[in-house]
Design a protein around this motif. Structure first.
Motif, PDB file in Angstrom:
ATOM      1  N   LEU A  27    -117.650 -88.914  56.364  1.00  0.00           N
ATOM      2  CA  LEU A  27    -116.309 -88.801  56.936  1.00  0.00           C
ATOM      3  C   LEU A  27    -116.228 -87.772  58.068  1.00  0.00           C
ATOM      4  N   ARG A  28    -117.324 -87.032  58.301  1.00  0.00           N
ATOM      5  CA  ARG A  28    -117.391 -85.997  59.334  1.00  0.00           C
ATOM      6  C   ARG A  28    -116.246 -84.989  59.187  1.00  0.00           C
ATOM      7  N   SER A  29    -116.159 -84.425  57.999  1.00  0.00           N
ATOM      8  CA  SER A  29    -115.069 -83.504  57.708  1.00  0.00           C
ATOM      9  C   SER A  29    -115.616 -82.233  57.063  1.00  0.00           C
ATOM     10  N   LEU A  30    -115.355 -81.120  57.702  1.00  0.00           N
ATOM     11  CA  LEU A  30    -115.764 -79.831  57.166  1.00  0.00           C
ATOM     12  C   LEU A  30    -114.860 -79.396  56.013  1.00  0.00           C
ATOM     13  N   GLU A  31    -113.600 -79.821  56.047  1.00  0.00           N
ATOM     14  CA  GLU A  31    -112.661 -79.454  54.980  1.00  0.00           C
ATOM     15  C   GLU A  31    -113.059 -80.078  53.649  1.00  0.00           C
ATOM     16  N   ILE A  32    -113.530 -81.302  53.699  1.00  0.00           N
ATOM     17  CA  ILE A  32    -113.976 -81.960  52.466  1.00  0.00           C
ATOM     18  C   ILE A  32    -115.194 -81.245  51.905  1.00  0.00           C
ATOM     19  N   LEU A  33    -116.077 -80.816  52.776  1.00  0.00           N
ATOM     20  CA  LEU A  33    -117.266 -80.092  52.328  1.00  0.00           C
ATOM     21  C   LEU A  33    -116.886 -78.778  51.654  1.00  0.00           C
ATOM     22  N   LEU A  34    -115.987 -78.032  52.254  1.00  0.00           N
ATOM     23  CA  LEU A  34    -115.572 -76.749  51.684  1.00  0.00           C
ATOM     24  C   LEU A  34    -114.836 -76.940  50.358  1.00  0.00           C
ATOM     25  N   ALA A  35    -113.870 -77.841  50.345  1.00  0.00           N
ATOM     26  CA  ALA A  35    -113.106 -78.081  49.114  1.00  0.00           C
ATOM     27  C   ALA A  35    -113.990 -78.672  48.023  1.00  0.00           C
ATOM     28  N   GLY A  36    -114.892 -79.551  48.400  1.00  0.00           N
ATOM     29  CA  GLY A  36    -115.789 -80.159  47.417  1.00  0.00           C
ATOM     30  C   GLY A  36    -116.746 -79.163  46.808  1.00  0.00           C
ATOM     31  N   ASN A  37    -117.240 -78.231  47.616  1.00  0.00           N
ATOM     32  CA  ASN A  37    -118.137 -77.209  47.085  1.00  0.00           C
ATOM     33  C   ASN A  37    -117.406 -76.294  46.108  1.00  0.00           C
ATOM     34  N   ILE A  38    -116.204 -75.904  46.455  1.00  0.00           N
ATOM     35  CA  ILE A  38    -115.420 -75.056  45.549  1.00  0.00           C
ATOM     36  C   ILE A  38    -115.117 -75.809  44.258  1.00  0.00           C
ATOM     37  N   LEU A  39    -114.739 -77.064  44.376  1.00  0.00           N
ATOM     38  CA  LEU A  39    -114.426 -77.871  43.202  1.00  0.00           C
ATOM     39  C   LEU A  39    -115.660 -78.123  42.341  1.00  0.00           C
ATOM     40  N   SER A  40    -116.805 -78.352  42.966  1.00  0.00           N
ATOM     41  CA  SER A  40    -118.015 -78.597  42.170  1.00  0.00           C
ATOM     42  C   SER A  40    -118.460 -77.336  41.431  1.00  0.00           C
ATOM     43  N   VAL A  41    -118.350 -76.175  42.062  1.00  0.00           N
ATOM     44  CA  VAL A  41    -118.705 -74.928  41.375  1.00  0.00           C
ATOM     45  C   VAL A  41    -117.769 -74.677  40.204  1.00  0.00           C
TER      46      VAL A  41
END
Length: 53
Positions: A27-41
């Motif tokens: 999706l070429r989205s940095l926000e998804i990467l940041l939110a997903g990393n926080i959610l996965s942790v």
């Protein structure tokens, strides 16, 4: 059970992190990467706490 929880939480983290990484690249989205990393942790932490108790 405590010893078994360590590899299971690491496997779960790797799976969640991989899914989030592929989704954010697709999706070429940095926000998804940041939110997903926080959610996965957070979800791996909760899973580890649940599995031990």
């Amino acid at each position: 059970m405590k010893l078994l929880s360590i590899p299971l939480t690491l496997i779960m983290f790797a799976l969640l992190f991989g899914i989030v990484l592929k989704l954010s690249v697709w999706l070429r989205s940095l926000e998804i990467l940041l939110a997903g990393n926080i959610l996965s942790v957070y979800s791996v932490y909760c899973f580890g706490r649940w599995f031990v108790n």
